[in-house]
Write a protein that holds these residues in place. Structure first.
Motif, PDB file in Angstrom:
ATOM      1  N   ALA A 176      -8.686  36.806  -6.070  1.00  0.00           N
ATOM      2  CA  ALA A 176      -9.943  36.826  -6.147  1.00  0.00           C
ATOM      3  C   ALA A 176     -10.379  35.356  -6.085  1.00  0.00           C
ATOM      4  O   ALA A 176     -11.573  35.222  -5.267  1.00  0.00           O
ATOM      5  N   THR A 177     -10.057  34.240  -6.463  1.00  0.00           N
ATOM      6  CA  THR A 177     -10.285  33.064  -6.523  1.00  0.00           C
ATOM      7  C   THR A 177     -10.452  32.553  -4.995  1.00  0.00           C
ATOM      8  O   THR A 177     -11.535  32.036  -4.643  1.00  0.00           O
ATOM      9  N   PHE A 178      -9.367  32.748  -4.080  1.00  0.00           N
ATOM     10  CA  PHE A 178      -9.631  32.538  -2.755  1.00  0.00           C
ATOM     11  C   PHE A 178     -10.528  33.412  -2.057  1.00  0.00           C
ATOM     12  O   PHE A 178     -11.119  32.803  -1.271  1.00  0.00           O
ATOM     13  N   PHE A 213       7.225  33.122   3.464  1.00  0.00           N
ATOM     14  CA  PHE A 213       7.073  34.621   3.740  1.00  0.00           C
ATOM     15  C   PHE A 213       5.752  35.121   3.581  1.00  0.00           C
ATOM     16  O   PHE A 213       5.333  36.051   4.461  1.00  0.00           O
ATOM     17  N   GLY A 214       4.991  35.091   2.458  1.00  0.00           N
ATOM     18  CA  GLY A 214       3.789  35.527   2.313  1.00  0.00           C
ATOM     19  C   GLY A 214       2.623  34.894   3.021  1.00  0.00           C
ATOM     20  O   GLY A 214       1.428  35.373   3.049  1.00  0.00           O
ATOM     21  N   THR A 215       3.071  34.104   4.084  1.00  0.00           N
ATOM     22  CA  THR A 215       1.960  33.318   4.908  1.00  0.00           C
ATOM     23  C   THR A 215       0.783  33.061   4.189  1.00  0.00           C
ATOM     24  O   THR A 215      -0.226  33.179   4.640  1.00  0.00           O
ATOM     25  N   TRP A 216       1.058  32.427   2.790  1.00  0.00           N
ATOM     26  CA  TRP A 216       0.050  31.922   2.346  1.00  0.00           C
ATOM     27  C   TRP A 216      -1.139  32.843   1.779  1.00  0.00           C
ATOM     28  O   TRP A 216      -2.112  32.399   1.641  1.00  0.00           O
ATOM     29  N   LEU A 217      -0.690  34.142   1.765  1.00  0.00           N
ATOM     30  CA  LEU A 217      -1.552  35.122   1.176  1.00  0.00           C
ATOM     31  C   LEU A 217      -1.097  35.695  -0.063  1.00  0.00           C
ATOM     32  O   LEU A 217       0.086  36.129  -0.075  1.00  0.00           O
TER      33      LEU A 217
END
Lengths: 362, 303
Positions: free
Chosen positions: B154-156, B230-234
């Motif tokens: 939520a912050t991002f 792995f999470g591609t920064w998500l």
């Protein structure tokens, strides 16, 4: 807040380059002595055991030379990659694979004799290290994967592979279930260099390869291309220097050197494949490479320093009751101190109030 | 209990050390900083929490102290990598070596001792479901980690704080030009990452496997760094990745229980091999990394 700022120098300071390693060493020694005092150890006894004792007798200095060999080999290989900005931090695994490949000869042919055995082991070990590193190179070049993470993961896998061999197929059947192989035959041992010590010919090989690394990096066009790739990747691209080629070369050289070091360890002081063939040489060599300013000649000095830290740590464990983990703490703080010191090669400190005073003068 | 029920029930707990450390590293990397010292930060958190819980300080205090200790160590990273603009790769490695050494030093007299973990809190109704029921009975830290995941997402996604962190990571010069304190934001991100790594280590040593052993982090800090890729920064994908690794580390236990005749070393290597494999698969899609990656990652900021 009055904090000094870093201001970029017009040109890199040679004085700071030369002073950074000794200053970092001094700072690390002081910081760690404070830590040992807090732990309730006598700092004088630690200084004696850790810093002086390795150099006070020929027998302990020869042990320092013995440890210098693998550190020197691995660090020379890594430094070439680091200069090309290829961060192979998996030398530990490449070292282990070198030891495994080299051990295959005496384990499969325990009866073999002849002067060819130990050179063949060293060569096979170097090939083993390079093969292990080539996995990282393939992952980086073909799959675009981060070489830091892949090479490190492969080191963890290599350690498991070693345990598997030592607890399974390669376990000494008469070894009381210890995770170790049979002792190797006489011809599988690298000849001694200095009588009465354990220092063997592999130290000469390491020194010769250091010279080769110096010629390669400072004098050859190939070495030049590698360095340009690290310093100015775009310029290297325009000049047609292939990045994939630089990554392959860096990793293969690093793996070859680390594998050679691993082979020399089992064919030298150990004389068998053991669970504890490496006491973190692969990681310590990263620090050696940086502390030697990634320069082949600097690395000769820094590997000697790191070897002395290992021997001194062993001494301090016995005589000053210092846990062996203290060596890792020392290694980490030494690299941190060096990274701070080396900032002054490219930057100088500027104090804001000095500037403000200048500005307010009429 | 069959293997699937076993994995479902234990997956979230096994995933928590990966998840907490990876969420911290996500925030650090989003701000443009690469801290490779996670393994050492986790080790310090693990040993500090263990010592406090062992001496009866309780789990809450243990976690708080672990968070502080690891955040303090990560501030040394910030001082050298951000203050002195040192090479971030080398600084992170040094912090990792230092942290592992310190943890072994502090933990020497606690080697192989154990403490009590925490009880599971079950969601009534859901936890009685067949097969998946085990998913809904977890200890408090797992539930809080799920909340933390939501909060970071939520912050991002929605807040100005998230936007500022991303701006600092994507284009520090522009962020500086419009008045954001680039170095300040990065230092705060590094400290947050250190704290999360401390929590991750604490979870590993006082709840998941409540014992202290030198080297017990066993590469989980490195896998956490890989998880961010792995999470591609998500955030959401990092959560899924952490669950995958939780499941993989349980699979080796499940395989042994079902009597599969595989060498235990192969099973221990499984998380590392999966990391290498997934890293190759994800990274091969260069566009995906370019699209979601952080533009200034690892580069020092100079005005």
């Amino acid at each position: 807040m009055i904090l000094p700022t870093l201001v970029r120098r017009q040109r890199a300071s040679l004085k700071a380059t030369l002073l950074a390693p000794p200053l970092a060493l001094a700072a690390a020694i002081i910081l760690n002595l404070i830590l040992y005092s807090i732990m309730g150890r006598d700092p004088v006894a630690v200084v004696y055991a850790m810093i002086l004792e390795p150099f006070l007798s020929w027998s302990s200095f020869s042990e320092v030379l013995l440890k210098t060999g693998p550190l020197l080999l691995i660090a020379q290989g890594l430094a070439i990659g680091f200069r090309a900005k290829v961060f192979n931090i998996g030398a530990e695994g490449q070292f282990i694979l070198g030891a495994i490949f080299a051990s295959a000869i005496p384990i499969w042919f325990p009866e073999a004799t002849g002067g060819w055995i130990w050179p063949a082991m060293l060569l096979l070990g170097a090939i083993g290290g390079a093969l292990w590193a080539s996995i990282t190179a393939f992952w980086r070049v073909k799959l675009n994967a981060n070489e830091i993470l892949v090479s490190l993961m492969l080191s963890l896998v290599a350690a498991q592979l070693l345990y598997y061999l030592l607890l399974g197929p390669w376990k000494d059947p008469n070894g009381f279930n210890f995770p170790q192989s049979v002792m190797f035959q006489y011809d599988a041992m690298v000849p001694l260099l200095i009588d009465g010590t354990r220092v063997n010919v592999s130290l000469l090989i390491a020194l010769a390869l250091s010279l080769a690394a110096w010629v390669f990096m400072q004098k050859s066009f190939m070495g030049y291309k590698l360095q340009v790739g690290g310093l100015a990747p775009r310029a290297a691209g325009y000049a047609g220097f292939n990045e994939g080629w630089a990554i392959w070369l860096s990793l293969l050289i690093g793996g070859f050197a680390a594998g050679l070091a691993g082979a020399a360890e089992v064919a030298g002081p150990l004389g068998q494949l053991q669970r504890s063939i490496s006491t973190g040489y692969g990681y310590a060599a990263i620090i050696v490479a940086y502390l030697g300013a990634l320069h082949p000649l600097g690395i000769i000095v820094s590997s000697l320093v790191m070897a002395a830290i290992y021997i001194g740590g062993d001494n301090a464990m016995v005589s000053a009751d210092l846990p062996i983990a203290a060596v890792r703490v020392f290694q980490g703080s030494l690299l941190l101190a060096y990274l701070v010191a080396v900032a002054f090669v490219r930057y100088r400190l500027e104090w804001p109030h000095a500037k403000a005073a200048e500005g307010s003068a009429p | 209990m069959n293997a699937i029920e076993f994995i479902l029930a234990g997956m979230l707990a096994a995933a928590t050390p990966f998840l907490l450390a990876a969420l911290g590293e996500l925030v650090v990397e989003r701000a443009g900083v690469l801290n490779l010292g996670v393994e050492g930060l986790m080790a310090v958190g693990a040993v500090i929490a263990f010592i406090i819980v062992y001496h009866g300080g309780g789990h809450f205090l243990g976690f708080i102290a672990a968070g502080f200790a690891s955040a303090a160590l990560s501030l040394i990273f910030a001082l050298i990598a951000l203050g002195f603009r040192a090479n971030q790769v080398a600084t992170g490695l040094a912090i990792g070596i230092l942290g592992q050494g310190l943890s072994a030093l502090f933990g020497k007299t606690y080697e192989s001792l154990t403490v009590k973990g925490l009880p599971k809190i079950a969601i009534p109704g859901l936890s009685d479901l067949p097969v998946v029921g085990g998913l809904f009975a977890q200890d408090i830290v797992v539930w809080l980690s799920l909340l933390a995941t939501l909060a970071i997402w939520a912050t991002f996604a929605f807040t100005k704080t998230g936007l500022v962190i991303r701006a600092v990571g994507e284009n520090p010069k522009a962020a500086h030009a419009i008045g954001y304190p680039v170095i300040g934001v990065r230092v705060a991100a590094v400290a947050f990452g250190g704290m999360m790594a401390g929590f991750a280590g604490a979870y590993a040593s006082v709840i998941y496997t409540p014992l202290w052993a030198d080297g017990m982090i066993a590469g989980r800090g490195w896998i956490a760094i890989a998880l961010v890729v792995f999470g591609t920064w998500l955030t959401g994908r990092i959560f899924l990745g952490a669950c995958l690794f939780g499941a993989v580390s349980l699979m080796s236990l499940a395989a042994q229980a079902t009597g599969l005749d595989l060498p235990s070393q192969l099973l221990s290597s499984l998380p590392y091999l999966v990391t290498i494999l997934v890293l190759g698969i994800i990274s091969a899609d260069r566009r995906l990394l370019k699209l979601n990656g952080v533009a200034s990652l690892g580069e020092p900021f100079e005005r």
